[in-house]
Scaffold this motif. Sequence first.
Motif, short mmCIF file in Angstrom:
data_model
loop_
_atom_site.label_atom_id
_atom_site.label_comp_id
_atom_site.label_asym_id
_atom_site.label_seq_id
_atom_site.Cartn_x
_atom_site.Cartn_y
_atom_site.Cartn_z
N ASN A 180 0.85 -1.19 0.00
CA ASN A 180 0.00 0.00 0.00
C ASN A 180 0.88 1.24 0.00
N VAL A 181 0.38 2.33 -0.53
CA VAL A 181 1.12 3.59 -0.48
C VAL A 181 1.30 4.05 0.96
N THR A 182 0.37 3.68 1.84
CA THR A 182 0.51 4.03 3.25
C THR A 182 1.69 3.33 3.91
N HIS A 183 2.28 2.36 3.22
CA HIS A 183 3.50 1.69 3.70
C HIS A 183 4.70 2.09 2.82
N ALA A 184 4.65 3.31 2.33
CA ALA A 184 5.68 3.80 1.40
C ALA A 184 7.08 3.70 1.99
N ALA A 185 7.25 4.03 3.26
CA ALA A 185 8.59 3.99 3.86
C ALA A 185 9.16 2.58 3.85
N ALA A 186 8.30 1.59 4.08
CA ALA A 186 8.77 0.19 4.03
C ALA A 186 9.16 -0.20 2.61
N LEU A 187 8.33 0.15 1.64
CA LEU A 187 8.61 -0.16 0.24
C LEU A 187 9.92 0.47 -0.20
N ILE A 188 10.14 1.72 0.19
CA ILE A 188 11.36 2.43 -0.17
C ILE A 188 12.56 1.85 0.58
N GLY A 189 12.37 1.58 1.87
CA GLY A 189 13.47 1.06 2.67
C GLY A 189 14.00 -0.26 2.17
N VAL A 190 13.09 -1.11 1.69
CA VAL A 190 13.49 -2.41 1.14
C VAL A 190 14.11 -2.22 -0.24
N ASP A 191 13.41 -1.51 -1.13
CA ASP A 191 13.84 -1.39 -2.51
C ASP A 191 15.16 -0.64 -2.66
N LEU B 277 10.78 12.39 1.52
CA LEU B 277 10.47 13.81 1.74
C LEU B 277 11.35 14.72 0.90
N ASN B 278 12.56 14.29 0.64
CA ASN B 278 13.52 15.13 -0.10
C ASN B 278 13.43 14.97 -1.61
N ASP B 279 12.93 13.84 -2.07
CA ASP B 279 12.83 13.60 -3.52
C ASP B 279 11.52 12.86 -3.79
N LYS B 280 10.44 13.61 -3.79
CA LYS B 280 9.11 13.01 -3.92
C LYS B 280 8.93 12.33 -5.27
N VAL B 281 9.52 12.89 -6.30
CA VAL B 281 9.36 12.33 -7.64
C VAL B 281 9.96 10.93 -7.71
N GLU B 282 11.21 10.79 -7.26
CA GLU B 282 11.84 9.47 -7.30
C GLU B 282 11.19 8.52 -6.31
N ALA B 283 10.76 9.06 -5.17
CA ALA B 283 10.10 8.21 -4.17
C ALA B 283 8.85 7.57 -4.77
N LYS B 284 8.09 8.33 -5.53
CA LYS B 284 6.89 7.79 -6.18
C LYS B 284 7.25 6.67 -7.14
N GLN B 285 8.34 6.86 -7.88
CA GLN B 285 8.77 5.84 -8.84
C GLN B 285 9.17 4.56 -8.12
N VAL B 286 9.90 4.72 -7.03
CA VAL B 286 10.34 3.56 -6.26
C VAL B 286 9.13 2.80 -5.72
N VAL B 287 8.20 3.53 -5.14
CA VAL B 287 7.00 2.91 -4.58
C VAL B 287 6.20 2.20 -5.67
N ASN B 288 6.05 2.86 -6.81
CA ASN B 288 5.27 2.27 -7.91
C ASN B 288 5.93 1.01 -8.45
N ASN B 289 7.24 1.03 -8.57
CA ASN B 289 7.96 -0.16 -9.04
C ASN B 289 7.79 -1.32 -8.04
N ALA B 290 7.84 -0.97 -6.75
CA ALA B 290 7.67 -2.00 -5.73
C ALA B 290 6.26 -2.57 -5.76
#
Length: 353
Positions: free
Chosen positions: A53-64, A260-273
């Motif tokens: 879920n997007v609400t778990h974005a930090a986990a998705l980013i932290g793993v990826d 928080l610092n790079d919302k554009v890339e964060a969205k890409q990372v989350v979407n790929n995950a």
Amino acid sequence: MSTQRRFLTTSLAVLTALTALAGCSRVDRGDETAAGAQDQGAAAEVRLGYFPNVTHAAALIGVDKGFFAKELGSTKLTTQTFNAGPDAVNALLGSSLDVTFIGSGPAINAYAKSNGEAVRLVSGATSGGAQLVVKPEITSPADLNGKVLTTPQLGNTQDVALKKWLADEKLDVQVTNVENSQSLDLFKRGDIQGAWAPEPWSSRLVLDAGAKVLLDEESLWEGGKFPTTVILVRAKFLKEHPQTVEALLRGHLAATDFALNDKVEAKQVVNNALKQLTGKALGDPVLDRAFDNIELTLDPQAKSFPRLAQDAVTAGVTKEAANVAGLADFTLLNKVLSAAGKPTVDTAGLDKK
């Protein structure tokens, strides 16, 4: 018997069954609590849970992005995904999981089921990001009478929030528990009239299926802040491997700062995950809307937990409010925040029994 009464009765019946099962669980026998546990240094392995879920974005980013792995060093990171909190709770209490990103409702339930012994809340992750979305012809709460709404799972965070709100509004509504992806399909077919859903599913229902927002949960909370996602850890694991939990929290902070610092890339990372986990990426409009509706934060809004415990009673999910005293242990979180030069988090007394 009214439909609302039916879902309250069903919730209590399931609770009774769960309580009976818990009575013969390993947790209640005491061998999975922190009693007698001692610091054993870094763990050889840590098993981490989270949701696609997007609400778990930090986990998705932290793993990826490897933020967790970097901080863990030689400790092996093993991950598992869940659809909703109660399943993650069962994994924690069954000792097949060490740490999980999870909703606030199931976090409270896990603490209560283990008599305050088996788990600890160690950090926040996300505030906001849950909405009641409905068919366009529904223009007021009263229009929901006789309708069918869904939540992801019985007793999960959105399930409690919806049923509490329905009880307050005195509405006669059938609540069905299905996976978020199934809610989308049911809504498109006209089999349900709405859902109380977390991101990105509320955005998908709005943008992909033509739903509209009847209520944003943030409107029910002071300042619009409420804990959608927090981090829960087995108390025994926390006692035996505080070094490992601290490392995970450093990775969590790094993932949150990255977003928080790079919302554009964060969205890409989350979407790929999300694509890897669910087989389908989100469209850009859905992704943008979902990110706009959440706040990534390590603050779990501790002061909200007594109210959340009471909400479960109003919702008919539990018979009495869980005693949440002692649920939180922010010692390691505040150590990590202080080391990074960031404000520490208030326990609001949630750390004291």
